[in-house]
Scaffold this motif. Structure first.
Motif, PDB file in Angstrom:
ATOM      1  N   LYS A  70       0.844  -1.205   0.000  1.00  0.00           N
ATOM      2  CA  LYS A  70       0.000   0.000   0.000  1.00  0.00           C
ATOM      3  C   LYS A  70       0.875   1.249   0.000  1.00  0.00           C
ATOM      4  CE  LYS A  70      -4.546  -0.909   2.066  1.00  0.00           C
ATOM      5  NZ  LYS A  70      -4.560  -2.326   2.445  1.00  0.00           N
ATOM      6  N   ILE A  71       1.784   1.325   0.926  1.00  0.00           N
ATOM      7  CA  ILE A  71       2.612   2.529   1.012  1.00  0.00           C
ATOM      8  C   ILE A  71       3.673   2.556  -0.084  1.00  0.00           C
ATOM      9  CG2 ILE A  71       3.965   1.426   2.848  1.00  0.00           C
ATOM     10  CD1 ILE A  71       3.551   5.186   2.142  1.00  0.00           C
ATOM     11  N   THR A  72       4.186   1.381  -0.426  1.00  0.00           N
ATOM     12  CA  THR A  72       5.239   1.343  -1.441  1.00  0.00           C
ATOM     13  C   THR A  72       4.721   1.785  -2.805  1.00  0.00           C
ATOM     14  OG1 THR A  72       6.234  -0.502  -0.248  1.00  0.00           O
ATOM     15  CG2 THR A  72       6.987  -0.116  -2.501  1.00  0.00           C
ATOM     16  N   THR A  73       3.566   1.261  -3.187  1.00  0.00           N
ATOM     17  CA  THR A  73       3.020   1.654  -4.488  1.00  0.00           C
ATOM     18  C   THR A  73       2.558   3.104  -4.485  1.00  0.00           C
ATOM     19  OG1 THR A  73       0.855   0.782  -3.810  1.00  0.00           O
ATOM     20  CG2 THR A  73       2.272  -0.672  -5.101  1.00  0.00           C
ATOM     21  N   ALA A  74       2.040   3.553  -3.351  1.00  0.00           N
ATOM     22  CA  ALA A  74       1.580   4.944  -3.293  1.00  0.00           C
ATOM     23  C   ALA A  74       2.748   5.893  -3.577  1.00  0.00           C
ATOM     24  CB  ALA A  74       0.979   5.239  -1.921  1.00  0.00           C
ATOM     25  N   GLU A  75       3.862   5.647  -2.917  1.00  0.00           N
ATOM     26  CA  GLU A  75       5.018   6.514  -3.141  1.00  0.00           C
ATOM     27  C   GLU A  75       5.531   6.374  -4.566  1.00  0.00           C
ATOM     28  OE1 GLU A  75       7.989   6.441  -0.140  1.00  0.00           O
ATOM     29  OE2 GLU A  75       9.402   7.644  -1.321  1.00  0.00           O
ATOM     30  N   ALA A  76       5.576   5.132  -5.060  1.00  0.00           N
ATOM     31  CA  ALA A  76       6.055   4.908  -6.421  1.00  0.00           C
ATOM     32  C   ALA A  76       5.176   5.653  -7.424  1.00  0.00           C
ATOM     33  CB  ALA A  76       6.062   3.419  -6.740  1.00  0.00           C
ATOM     34  N   PHE A  77       3.875   5.567  -7.225  1.00  0.00           N
ATOM     35  CA  PHE A  77       2.950   6.257  -8.128  1.00  0.00           C
ATOM     36  C   PHE A  77       3.195   7.761  -8.122  1.00  0.00           C
ATOM     37  CE2 PHE A  77      -1.139   8.608  -8.261  1.00  0.00           C
ATOM     38  CZ  PHE A  77      -1.419   8.460  -9.604  1.00  0.00           C
ATOM     39  N   LEU A  78       3.308   8.314  -6.921  1.00  0.00           N
ATOM     40  CA  LEU A  78       3.489   9.766  -6.825  1.00  0.00           C
ATOM     41  C   LEU A  78       4.852  10.204  -7.348  1.00  0.00           C
ATOM     42  CD1 LEU A  78       1.830  10.420  -3.348  1.00  0.00           C
ATOM     43  CD2 LEU A  78       0.961  11.071  -5.592  1.00  0.00           C
ATOM     44  N   ARG A  79       5.802   9.290  -7.351  1.00  0.00           N
ATOM     45  CA  ARG A  79       7.110   9.637  -7.890  1.00  0.00           C
ATOM     46  C   ARG A  79       7.167   9.431  -9.403  1.00  0.00           C
ATOM     47  NH1 ARG A  79      11.339  10.612  -4.392  1.00  0.00           N
ATOM     48  NH2 ARG A  79      10.958  10.140  -2.199  1.00  0.00           N
ATOM     49  N   GLY A  80       6.039   9.059  -9.968  1.00  0.00           N
ATOM     50  CA  GLY A  80       5.984   8.992 -11.425  1.00  0.00           C
ATOM     51  C   GLY A  80       6.339   7.631 -12.009  1.00  0.00           C
ATOM     52  N   LEU A  81       6.367   6.613 -11.138  1.00  0.00           N
ATOM     53  CA  LEU A  81       6.640   5.270 -11.643  1.00  0.00           C
ATOM     54  C   LEU A  81       5.324   4.657 -12.115  1.00  0.00           C
ATOM     55  CD1 LEU A  81       9.506   3.774 -11.330  1.00  0.00           C
ATOM     56  CD2 LEU A  81       8.277   2.285  -9.764  1.00  0.00           C
ATOM     57  N   SER A  82       5.246   4.310 -13.377  1.00  0.00           N
ATOM     58  CA  SER A  82       4.004   3.744 -13.892  1.00  0.00           C
ATOM     59  C   SER A  82       3.797   2.329 -13.374  1.00  0.00           C
ATOM     60  CB  SER A  82       4.037   3.720 -15.418  1.00  0.00           C
ATOM     61  OG  SER A  82       4.932   2.709 -15.842  1.00  0.00           O
ATOM     62  N   LYS A  83       2.573   1.880 -13.478  1.00  0.00           N
ATOM     63  CA  LYS A  83       2.273   0.513 -13.034  1.00  0.00           C
ATOM     64  C   LYS A  83       3.117  -0.482 -13.817  1.00  0.00           C
ATOM     65  CE  LYS A  83      -1.818  -1.417 -13.967  1.00  0.00           C
ATOM     66  NZ  LYS A  83      -3.286  -1.616 -13.824  1.00  0.00           N
ATOM     67  N   ALA A 102       7.359  -4.379 -13.978  1.00  0.00           N
ATOM     68  CA  ALA A 102       8.580  -4.867 -14.622  1.00  0.00           C
ATOM     69  C   ALA A 102       9.624  -5.257 -13.570  1.00  0.00           C
ATOM     70  CB  ALA A 102       9.136  -3.810 -15.558  1.00  0.00           C
ATOM     71  N   LEU A 103       9.659  -4.491 -12.472  1.00  0.00           N
ATOM     72  CA  LEU A 103      10.597  -4.821 -11.395  1.00  0.00           C
ATOM     73  C   LEU A 103      10.223  -6.154 -10.753  1.00  0.00           C
ATOM     74  CD1 LEU A 103      11.000  -1.312  -9.686  1.00  0.00           C
ATOM     75  CD2 LEU A 103      12.669  -2.509 -11.111  1.00  0.00           C
ATOM     76  N   ILE A 104       8.930  -6.364 -10.591  1.00  0.00           N
ATOM     77  CA  ILE A 104       8.464  -7.625 -10.020  1.00  0.00           C
ATOM     78  C   ILE A 104       8.832  -8.782 -10.958  1.00  0.00           C
ATOM     79  CG2 ILE A 104       6.461  -8.884  -9.176  1.00  0.00           C
ATOM     80  CD1 ILE A 104       6.979  -6.318  -7.689  1.00  0.00           C
ATOM     81  N   ASP A 105       8.498  -8.572 -12.223  1.00  0.00           N
ATOM     82  CA  ASP A 105       8.811  -9.567 -13.258  1.00  0.00           C
ATOM     83  C   ASP A 105      10.265 -10.003 -13.185  1.00  0.00           C
ATOM     84  OD1 ASP A 105       6.874 -10.611 -14.851  1.00  0.00           O
ATOM     85  OD2 ASP A 105       6.776  -8.887 -16.189  1.00  0.00           O
ATOM     86  N   LYS A 106      11.122  -9.005 -13.230  1.00  0.00           N
ATOM     87  CA  LYS A 106      12.559  -9.254 -13.255  1.00  0.00           C
ATOM     88  C   LYS A 106      12.980 -10.140 -12.079  1.00  0.00           C
ATOM     89  CE  LYS A 106      15.269  -6.408 -11.455  1.00  0.00           C
ATOM     90  NZ  LYS A 106      15.986  -5.202 -10.990  1.00  0.00           N
ATOM     91  N   ASP A 147      14.056  -1.112  -5.651  1.00  0.00           N
ATOM     92  CA  ASP A 147      14.457  -2.419  -6.168  1.00  0.00           C
ATOM     93  C   ASP A 147      15.034  -3.294  -5.048  1.00  0.00           C
ATOM     94  OD1 ASP A 147      14.641  -4.199  -8.297  1.00  0.00           O
ATOM     95  OD2 ASP A 147      16.771  -3.786  -8.559  1.00  0.00           O
ATOM     96  N   ASP A 148      15.814  -2.684  -4.190  1.00  0.00           N
ATOM     97  CA  ASP A 148      16.339  -3.438  -3.046  1.00  0.00           C
ATOM     98  C   ASP A 148      15.205  -3.999  -2.207  1.00  0.00           C
ATOM     99  OD1 ASP A 148      18.958  -3.109  -3.712  1.00  0.00           O
ATOM    100  OD2 ASP A 148      19.319  -1.436  -2.366  1.00  0.00           O
ATOM    101  N   LEU A 149      14.215  -3.161  -1.973  1.00  0.00           N
ATOM    102  CA  LEU A 149      13.085  -3.604  -1.161  1.00  0.00           C
ATOM    103  C   LEU A 149      12.337  -4.745  -1.846  1.00  0.00           C
ATOM    104  CD1 LEU A 149      11.166  -3.244   1.247  1.00  0.00           C
ATOM    105  CD2 LEU A 149       9.895  -1.582  -0.119  1.00  0.00           C
ATOM    106  N   LEU A 150      12.156  -4.607  -3.155  1.00  0.00           N
ATOM    107  CA  LEU A 150      11.397  -5.636  -3.877  1.00  0.00           C
ATOM    108  C   LEU A 150      12.188  -6.935  -3.996  1.00  0.00           C
ATOM    109  CD1 LEU A 150       9.606  -3.533  -6.630  1.00  0.00           C
ATOM    110  CD2 LEU A 150       8.690  -4.463  -4.493  1.00  0.00           C
ATOM    111  N   LYS A 151      13.502  -6.830  -4.000  1.00  0.00           N
ATOM    112  CA  LYS A 151      14.337  -8.050  -4.046  1.00  0.00           C
ATOM    113  C   LYS A 151      13.961  -8.982  -2.909  1.00  0.00           C
ATOM    114  CE  LYS A 151      18.761  -7.176  -6.375  1.00  0.00           C
ATOM    115  NZ  LYS A 151      18.755  -5.751  -6.764  1.00  0.00           N
ATOM    116  N   ILE A 152      13.955  -8.456  -1.713  1.00  0.00           N
ATOM    117  CA  ILE A 152      13.668  -9.316  -0.569  1.00  0.00           C
ATOM    118  C   ILE A 152      12.179  -9.626  -0.462  1.00  0.00           C
ATOM    119  CG2 ILE A 152      13.760  -7.282   0.931  1.00  0.00           C
ATOM    120  CD1 ILE A 152      14.278 -10.956   1.904  1.00  0.00           C
ATOM    121  N   THR A 153      11.355  -8.651  -0.808  1.00  0.00           N
ATOM    122  CA  THR A 153       9.917  -8.859  -0.689  1.00  0.00           C
ATOM    123  C   THR A 153       9.430  -9.956  -1.629  1.00  0.00           C
ATOM    124  OG1 THR A 153       9.676  -6.515  -0.154  1.00  0.00           O
ATOM    125  CG2 THR A 153       7.680  -7.711  -0.747  1.00  0.00           C
TER     126      THR A 153
END
Lengths: 130, 130, 130, 130
Positions: A97-110, A115-119, B93-99
């Motif tokens: 919840k908090i991680t995606t919220a910050e990512a969204f506001l920082r301009g990281l698209s879904k 893609a980070l998850i995929d990798k 990315d570091d956070l997602l690595k472990i998550t």
DNA sequence: GTGGTCTAGACCACG
DNA sequence: GTGGTCTAGACCACA
């Protein structure tokens, strides 16, 4: 040994070790049933207090990641089964919840986020643990 | 007020407030330019010391989420521009690595993980902040 | 210890400490990687509350001047890289706008002003920090 | 009126006004002997409390920048002579000590720093005040 | 031992 | 009224 500790990090050392053991299992660097260094050995390798390592191993054991045999020391749990509990899902969702919220506001698209998850997931499926 | 503090949580109170403010912006509960309660008001509302709130507001200001208007108090930064810096991407990315590693080992498929991301992002795009 | 605090000054104590640490790095009194006293030690040395020192160290950390090593305390950032950002240049220019204006009107010639700059810079290049 | 107030700035409003009046004299926007708006007029223009403007004018008067006549209001001191006192030089040097130290550590060369001084002084000599 | 968090209460500058 | 600073003292996590 594959452990890399950042002493200046905000993340406690014991937590860093736990994280890297878990990630090591996922990416296949650590095989199920594989022995881990002894408490004193690992502490000496990293240059930290052995109480810290002790704490790690005990927590890993309690969560089911490792088993501790009196004689043979610590090994990755050969019957690893840590479980997708409801409690875990909720804590993960809270974190996202908090991680995606910050990512969204920082301009990281879904798509970028996924893609980070995929990798990461792709590096598990190939050789990974379970 | 929309804040929900868990006093028994291991997450520090000031961190919980920070998280909820950022998430509040993302989901549109907090509009850009909207006033936040004064440090003493919010502290009193939540039932905590005003120094704790002060710490939150200062960190939020430092990171660019809010501006502190002389006299009129604190408001969500009307020109919010917190930026997708390389540093941020790396820490994410570091956070997602472990998550993801733990999620994978706990039997959460990539699709299930991404579904959680989807759900969150969808709640931002509709009404959300930026 | 090299710190000199003026308690009667209008400049906050924590700001005085920050200034002197940064200047200490520039003139070479503080080497990169050098340990700073613990918060409680420095507070005791100066005769102030440890919270004030804590605030200083946190701000210095946030701005990249120092790193806070888990356990071993605070040291000058060995990889000091605080950066000549556009934002910084602008804030410096704003400061110099008013500073030079007043200096000019007080009869300080450009050459006299530059002499002050010269004097300071010369004390950095010889032994100074970076 | 040429005043630009940043309400979100760390610099107090009264200080911002003082700064801009002094800079206005230096760059020739304000002529010696020129009338300034009345306290209430200026306060209304900027949208601030007139006590704040009052404070500014009184400080400017005390430092010799303006004269206040009961009838005609406030004007830039026609016999401006604020003086290069030893006290002023010292306070300027103190300010430059920390300012240059940070500039140096941020990678600003002496030449770059002096260029900023140059640029400002040049805008005074042409049309400027004294 | 280290820093981190939180509380409590004081005083001040600003507007 | 607002936030900013400083003090004082408590408890905790970490190593």
């Amino acid at each position: 040994m594959f452990l890399q500790i950042q002493f200046e990090s905000e993340i406690p050392i014991y937590q860093q070790i736990k994280n890297q053991v878990i990630r090591g299992i996922a990416i296949g660097e650590l095989q199920l049933g594989e022995d881990l260094p002894s408490v004193r050995q690992l502490a000496s390798d990293i240059g930290i207090n052995f109480h810290t390592v002790n704490k790690v191993y005990n927590q890993l054991k309690q969560e089911g990641w490792v088993v501790i045999h009196r004689k043979s020391g610590v090994m990755i749990n050969p019957d690893l089964n840590v479980g997708k509990t409801q409690e875990y899902i909720e804590s993960l969702d809270d974190l996202l919840k908090i991680t995606t919220a910050e990512a969204f506001l920082r301009g990281l698209s879904k798509e970028e986020f996924i893609a980070l998850i995929d990798k990461n997931y792709d590096s598990y499926n190939s050789k990974g643990g379970k």
